[in-house]
Write an enzyme that holds these catalytic residues in place. Structure first.
Site, PDB file in Angstrom:
ATOM      1  N   TYR A 238       0.692  -1.388   0.008  1.00 41.34           N
ATOM      2  CA  TYR A 238       0.020  -0.057   0.285  1.00 41.34           C
ATOM      3  C   TYR A 238       0.771   1.371   0.397  1.00 41.34           C
ATOM      4  CZ  TYR A 238      -2.688   3.791   1.905  1.00 41.34           C
ATOM      5  OH  TYR A 238      -3.293   4.770   1.877  1.00 41.34           O
ATOM      6  N   LYS A 242       1.455   3.745  -2.811  1.00 36.29           N
ATOM      7  CA  LYS A 242       0.959   5.016  -2.942  1.00 36.29           C
ATOM      8  C   LYS A 242       2.216   5.845  -3.120  1.00 36.29           C
ATOM      9  CE  LYS A 242      -2.083   7.145  -2.162  1.00 36.29           C
ATOM     10  NZ  LYS A 242      -3.398   7.045  -2.152  1.00 36.29           N
TER      11      LYS A 242
END
Length: 401
Positions: A238, A242
């Protein structure tokens, strides 16, 4: 910074495109804008669905139908439906695709003509998401949003919601600075996004050649994401994707004004419009639910450590304030939104308030009797944890054996 009244005034007659509109944070943003500035021109909400009918159904059930909008519904009374119809338009699309997956050219042209601000909240927030899915949404999806925003003739800014944890595992003061394109958290490496995409395709081709099951493919994609993240210095898929999304936006934005908001752990609403409102089980909620159900009786950690929490409405306030502050400024601005330093929330607060709440509001058994809640036992060191597990579980089990 301008006053709250001036910030709300900034939204007057503005048209805003919002991605990820059925998600928790985006809903709070939409409700806030409609409540504080009813003279906003239009909110276009990108909704993933196959056709216009299902788009409207998702919009009604997953956005407007939520109790979050009860204050707004009460404010407008019988005119609520007509107000929403006038101010909000749900658009079928998906940021994973070029032109945001909006197939109708007439709709695309309308957005390019009318939109003043693009707010990208769409993301997959699963820490251990499939690498292909995370790259498609958090990296290439961000790029697709940027390319769409560049085609909007009145565009004043792109606001992108990221996460404070793009910083990885660090101690001390984390500065609000942009990533250099290709920067890795390990100083001896570089992140090559094109190379990551090629590596992904090679892995998928290998999986298909080996005719693996869908479950095996899913696990292989998850493992690849974790592996690539940790090689470059990030703890999970994640935050790695990002960070790559931020790099791509900063590198290719040209002169488009860009604001990146980096919140920490987003929790329930603090004040407006519905204190305590939450949707789904979010990051810290799994611990609370486990404790409430009696599944978690002990925890390894330091109760005096900060949890880095931030209520959802405070994140939205920061988003709107930064929009008003930086519109038409041809630069890039980054804001961390957190309670870490000025008003830290410690784990001890969670433990104490959780215990107090469930004592006053006990869960009940199937026959209606209140369940006794004991305080959670916290161990600061692994030695204490192993000793506790031995005395609490292993020793009694040995006795039974």
């Amino acid at each position: 910074m301008e006053s709250a009244g001036n910030i709300a005034e900034f939204l007057r007659e503005k048209s805003v495109l919002v991605t990820g509109s059925t998600g928790f944070l985006a809903k709070i943003f939409v409700e806030k804008v409609l409540r504080v500035q009813p003279s906003v021109k239009k909110l276009f909400l990108l909704v993933r669905a196959s056709d216009g009918c299902s788009v409207e159904e998702r919009f009604q059930n997953e956005v407007i139908g939520k109790e979050l909008f009860d204050v707004l519904r009460e404010k407008h009374g019988k005119d609520f439906d007509s107000f929403i119809s006038d101010k909000v338009s749900a658009v079928a699309g998906d940021i994973s695709y070029e032109n945001l997956g909006i197939k109708d050219y007439g709709v695309r042209e309308q957005l390019w003509k009318e939109v003043d601000i693009v707010v990208n909240v769409a993301a997959t927030t699963n820490f251990y998401e499939r690498y292909d899915v995370a790259l498609g949404i958090n990296v290439m999806g961000a790029k697709n949003v940027l390319e769409f925003a560049k085609q909007c003739r009145k565009i004043k800014m792109l606001l992108h919601v990221s996460t404070a944890y793009v910083a990885g595992v660090q101690e001390g003061l984390i500065t609000e600075r942009a990533f250099h394109f290709g920067e890795a958290l390990r100083p001896d490496l570089k992140v090559d996004i094109a190379e990551e995409l090629e590596l992904l395709e090679e892995k998928k081709n290998q999986i298909h050649a080996e005719k693996k099951t869908k479950e095996a493919e899913k696990e292989a994609m998850k493992e690849l994401g974790i592996q690539r993240a940790r090689i470059h210095g990030w703890p999970n898929t994640y935050v790695f994707t990002k960070a790559m999304g931020e790099m791509l936006l900063g590198h290719t934005r040209g002169d488009l004004p860009l604001v990146i908001i980096r919140p920490t752990i987003i929790t329930s609403i603090y004040k407006d419009p519905l204190p305590g409102w939450m949707e789904g089980a979010r990051t810290i909620d799994s611990i609370i639910i486990g404790y409430a159900k009696g599944n978690i009786s002990s925890f390894l950690g330091d109760p005096q450590m900060s949890m880095d929490l931030i209520p959802g409405d405070m994140v939205v306030n920061a988003m709107i304030a930064s929009m008003a502050a930086h519109t038409n400024q041809n630069s890039q601005f980054i804001y961390h939104v957190s309670s870490s330093v000025r008003n830290p929330v410690k784990y001890s607060t969670l433990l104490e308030s959780g215990h107090q709440y469930f004592q006053n509001n006990p869960r009940t058994t199937s026959d209606g009797k209140p369940m006794k809640m004991t305080a959670m036992h916290v161990m600061k060191t692994m030695t204490d944890f192993k000793r506790y597990m031995f005395l609490r579980y292993r020793l009694p089990l040995e006795g039974f054996r």
